[in-house]
Structure formats: structure tokens, C-alpha cells
Scaffold this active site. Structure first.
Site, short mmCIF file in Angstrom:
data_model
loop_
_atom_site.label_atom_id
_atom_site.label_comp_id
_atom_site.label_asym_id
_atom_site.label_seq_id
_atom_site.Cartn_x
_atom_site.Cartn_y
_atom_site.Cartn_z
N GLU A 85 0.83 -1.22 0.00
CA GLU A 85 0.00 0.00 0.00
C GLU A 85 0.86 1.25 0.00
OE1 GLU A 85 -3.15 0.02 2.93
OE2 GLU A 85 -3.28 2.21 2.85
N LYS A 280 -6.89 -1.00 11.64
CA LYS A 280 -6.31 -1.39 10.34
C LYS A 280 -5.05 -0.56 10.09
CE LYS A 280 -5.91 -1.32 5.65
NZ LYS A 280 -5.06 -0.45 4.84
N ASP A 296 4.15 -14.84 11.27
CA ASP A 296 2.81 -15.19 10.81
C ASP A 296 1.87 -14.01 11.04
OD1 ASP A 296 0.26 -16.19 10.50
OD2 ASP A 296 0.66 -18.08 11.52
N HIS A 393 -1.71 10.34 -0.01
CA HIS A 393 -2.01 9.18 -0.85
C HIS A 393 -1.91 9.51 -2.33
CE1 HIS A 393 -3.59 5.49 1.01
NE2 HIS A 393 -3.58 6.23 2.09
C1 MEV Z 1 -5.32 3.30 5.40
O1 MEV Z 1 -4.66 2.15 4.97
C2 MEV Z 1 -5.29 3.38 6.90
C3 MEV Z 1 -6.12 4.50 7.50
O2 MEV Z 1 -7.47 4.42 7.02
C4 MEV Z 1 -6.09 4.30 8.99
C5 MEV Z 1 -7.01 5.21 9.75
O3 MEV Z 1 -8.06 5.63 9.22
O4 MEV Z 1 -6.69 5.48 10.93
C6 MEV Z 1 -5.60 5.86 7.10
#
Ligand code: MEV
Length: 435
Positions: A85, A280, A296, A393
């Protein structure tokens, strides 16, 4: 394109497998070529890579990058990351640099206990467990000794066990819950071998133990397997600085930034929809390092998410406070990592990753991993409560679109310039190139 059934695919040679798969595709020659293009030039390395899995046809490259300047417990690390990513490594690097200048990351391991279970049905009465457990336990340990001997020499082994009755699952359902210390190995093979031995001992004990009544002689083992939920294999990482040191983050005053940041973390603590995305972001960092070191990542993810739901409701793994002018941001989660065994020393890049980290033991690797998760989380929430994440991004997104459309170096430069203050989308970039 039609698919055909095949028997004995696994017995084919690698070339035959590639040919068979290519034959299923419209562009046979190019499919075969792409698969072969990614073979490692050194057949010995390729043999090792092939050995990790089954039916391997090729390798699937992922970017291997680093986050320099990670100061953790006063030691400087260059942290390897394997992730596809865009912006993740850049975000963690910015965070590492910010905290390098503001006291660095701190981390500590609370404990390293791993767990395994033997699940079984037993015909005896639950009340008899107290009388029988001592003898059974002795036998379980004695008969597993040939497996635990080496681990004990390294300072690990079986720490203890319980014989649980969980009638809500089934009236005659019992469980041996075993605690392990596996030192620098993640321990999956060791734990599973011990548990399978215990399962076999259990059956034998029920059949032959002299003190048992006839009604107690039936044991049916359902399964014996480690638990990837290891809440006692726990690590914490944190950063802290006076609120005024946050002055200047994206043009905001330190207190204003800290206030917005703290609320964003509290939202993730209270709202599962936000918590999942928040966590995430943490795993963007954690998984990338876990993967780079040949550990893992599915186990680490599953464990982390279960821990995030330990209160009965899924919540943020990190927390934030502003007290007496001090901003503190911390992350606590369980994870089972190894620095020996598994792929850690077999995969050439995992081995290199560990060497780059100065060959840490498992505890130190847990600390680095938690710190990189926190760094990632700090960067994401920082962007979210200030500029938004798209700004960062979009640069990479633009580059990926330009690569996809086969843009030249001049077109790359012109597009970077043109889109510096515009929204990037596939169609906008395509029409820019067409013009
Ligand atoms: C993107 O891979 C991760 C984010 O969405 C995490 C977040 O929102 O805290 C930017």
C-alpha cells in the site's frame, strides 16, 4: 476459457505445473513467460522459496522498504517493511522522524505466555477432576518430556495447565488449557506437537489408568491445537511529549492538534466502525514488519483483533491522554513472534530483516513491532485530523496511474506539477496525458 479437472497436480514437475496452468489461459505463452520471469535467478534460492508452500509456480514480489530513524527505548532502528500500500512507509517514516526529535518511542513486554488446548469429551463427572488431575498432569508432563526437553534447556517449556469443564458448549465437553513459554520461537510447531502428544496420553490414561471407574473410561479427543489468542503475550508501546512540542504540526497550535487527536482516538474507542479502520492503520505497520521478518501475520492480526474486542465490544487498540500539559499516545496488544524457527532464518529477506534490526530476541522484536504500529497509527490519525489522508495518498496514486498508462518521465514530471493542486482520478490523468 474452460477449466479442466486434474488429478495428481502436486506430483507434476514445476515446469509441467506452469505449462498446465498456462494451458488454462487465453494468453498461454505470455502467462508461462510471466510466471517464469519471476523465478529467482539462483536455483538454490528458488528451491528454498518453493519449499515454503505447495504447488508453487512462481514468486509474488512485494515492495520491501525501510523506515529509518525509529528510536525505541533509546536504540535507533532501521525497520524493514513489506507492504504493497502506498504512503504507509512514508507515513511511518515521518512519524519516526517526529518522535526521534521528541523523545522517541518507549516499549515494554508484559509477558510472553502462549496457550494451547486439547478439546475432548469425557464420560466422567466434572466433580472428579480435582481428585484425578494431579495424576493425569504428571503423566501428561512425563510423556511429553521428550518434546519439551530442548525447550526447557533454552529456558522455556510448559508453564502450567488447567482441566476445564465447559458444559455450555456440550455437557461432557472438557478442555486442557496449557500455558507455554517458547523463548525466541513463535512456538506453533512445538506447542502443537506437545498438545498432540497430550491428546494421545489422555486417551491412554482413560483406557488404562488403574484408579478410574468404568464410567470414566471414555475419552474422545476432538482436537489439539494452539490458540492464536495470547492475551498474556503482551507488549505496550508509547510516546509522550509536552503539548507545546506539538506546535507546528501541520500549522496547528499544539493544544488544538492534541485535542483533535485525542478525540479521534476516543471515537475509535467508542465506535466499532471507526475502531476497525483505526486498528487497520495500526496493522499497516505491524503486518509489514511481521511479514518482513518471516512471522505469521494472520496469527498476529487475529490475536490483535480478538484483543480489541476483549471487553465484549470491538474498540481501538491505542489510547491517548492529555494530562498536566503532557500528550501521551500508547498502544497495547498481544502478539506471538519468533526470531528463530519458521521462515525467520530460511527466507533470505527475513534473515536480512532480522540482521538489519540487529538480530533482536523475540521480546525486542515485539517491542519494535508495537512501536511501528504506534508510529503508523500516529501518522494516520495526525493526517486525518489535519490535512486528511488523500493529500499524501494522491502522490503515489498519481504515480501508479501514470505507470499504468505508460507515461514517460517527462509526462510524470508534468503531471506531478499539474496535479499538485487538483484532485487525482484515473480519467483526469488520462485526459491530461491525451492533451
Ligand atoms: C489506510 O490504509 C489506513 C487509515 O485508514 C487508517 C485510519 O483511518 O486510521 C488511514
Amino acid at each position: 476459457m474452460s477449466r479442466t479437472v486434474i488429478n495428481g497436480f502436486s506430483k507434476l514437475t514445476k515446469d509441467e505445473k506452469v505449462a498446465w496452468v498456462a494451458a488454462q489461459m487465453d494468453e498461454q505463452a505470455s502467462a508461462r513467460q510471466i510466471l517464469k520471469d519471476f523465478w529467482h535467478p539462483d536455483p538454490e534460492v528458488q528451491r528454498v522459496l518453493d519449499g515454503f508452500s505447495e504447488n508453487t509456480l512462481s514468486n509474488f514480489p512485494m515492495p520491501f522498504g525501510v523506515v529509518p530513524n525509529m528510536l525505541i527505548n533509546g536504540k535507533l532502528y532501521t525497520v524493514p517493511m513489506v507492504i504493497e500500500e502506498s504512503s504507509v512507509v512514508a507515513a511511518a517514516s515521518a512519524s519516526a522522524k517526529f518522535w526521534l526529535d521528541n523523545g522517541g518511542f518507549r516499549a515494554e513486554v508484559t509477558d510472553t505466555i502462549k496457550l494451547g488446548q486439547v478439546h475432548f469429551r469425557w464420560s466422567g463427572a466434572a466433580a472428579r477432576r480435582d481428585q484425578l488431575f494431579g495424576g493425569l498432569q504428571q503423566r501428561l508432563l512425563a510423556e511429553a518430556a521428550y518434546l519439551t526437553e530442548n525447550m526447557e534447556k533454552r529456558g522455556g517449556g510448559i508453564l502450567g495447565m488447567e482441566w476445564l469443564h465447559l458444559p455450555d458448549i456440550a455437557p461432557d465437553y472438557y478442555q486442557l488449557l496449557v500455558r507455554f513459554e517458547t523463548c525466541n520461537s513463535m512456538g506453533a510447531n512445538f506447542i502443537n506437537s506437545v498438545l498432540e502428544q497430550m491428546a494421545s496420553t489422555l486417551g491412554d490414561w482413560a483406557a488404562n489408568e488403574p484408579g478410574l471407574q468404568t464410567s470414566e473410561r471414555s475419552v474422545e479427543v476432538i482436537m489439539a491445537i494452539l490458540s492464536n489468542y495470547t492475551p498474556e503475550c503482551l507488549v505496550k508501546a508509547w510516546v509522550s511529549c509536552p503539548v507545546e512540542d506539538l506546535n507546528g504540526i501541520c500549522g496547528e497550535g499544539g493544544y488544538n492538534f492534541a485535542r483533535r487527536f485525542e478525540l479521534a482516538v476516543r471515537i475509535a474507542a467508542g465506535d466499532p466502525y471507526r475502531a476497525v479502520t483505526h486498528n487497520k492503520g495500526i496493522f499497516n505497520g505491524i503486518d509489514a514488519l511481521v511479514l518482513a521478518t518471516g512471522n505469521d501475520f494472520r496469527a498476529v492480526e487475529a490475536c490483535g483483533h480478538a484483543y480489541a474486542a476483549r471487553s465484549g465490544r470491538y474498540a481501538s487498540l491505542s489510547s491517548c491522554s492529555i494530562e498536566d500539559g503532557l500528550f501521551t499516545f500508547s498502544l497495547e496488544l498481544p502478539m506471538a513472534l519468533g526470531t528463530v524457527g519458521g521462515l525467520t532464518r530460511l527466507h533470505p529477506l527475513a534473515k536480512l530483516s532480522l540482521a538489519l534490526l540487529d538480530n533482536p530476541d523475540a521480546r525486542e522484536l515485539m517491542q519494535i513491532t508495537a512501536a511501528i504500529g504506534l508510529a503508523q497509527n500516529f501518522a494516520a490519525v495526525r493526517s486525518l485530523v489535519t490535512t486528511g489522508i488523500q493529500q499524501g495518498h494522491m502522490k503515489m496514486h498519481l504515480q501508479n496511474i501514470l505507470n499504468h498508462l505508460g507515461a514517460t518521465a517527462e509526462q510524470h514530471a508534468a503531471a506531478r506539477d499539474y496535479f499538485s493542486d487538483k484532485v487525482v482520478s484515473f480519467s483526469a490523468v488520462r485526459s491530461f496525458l491525451e492533451k
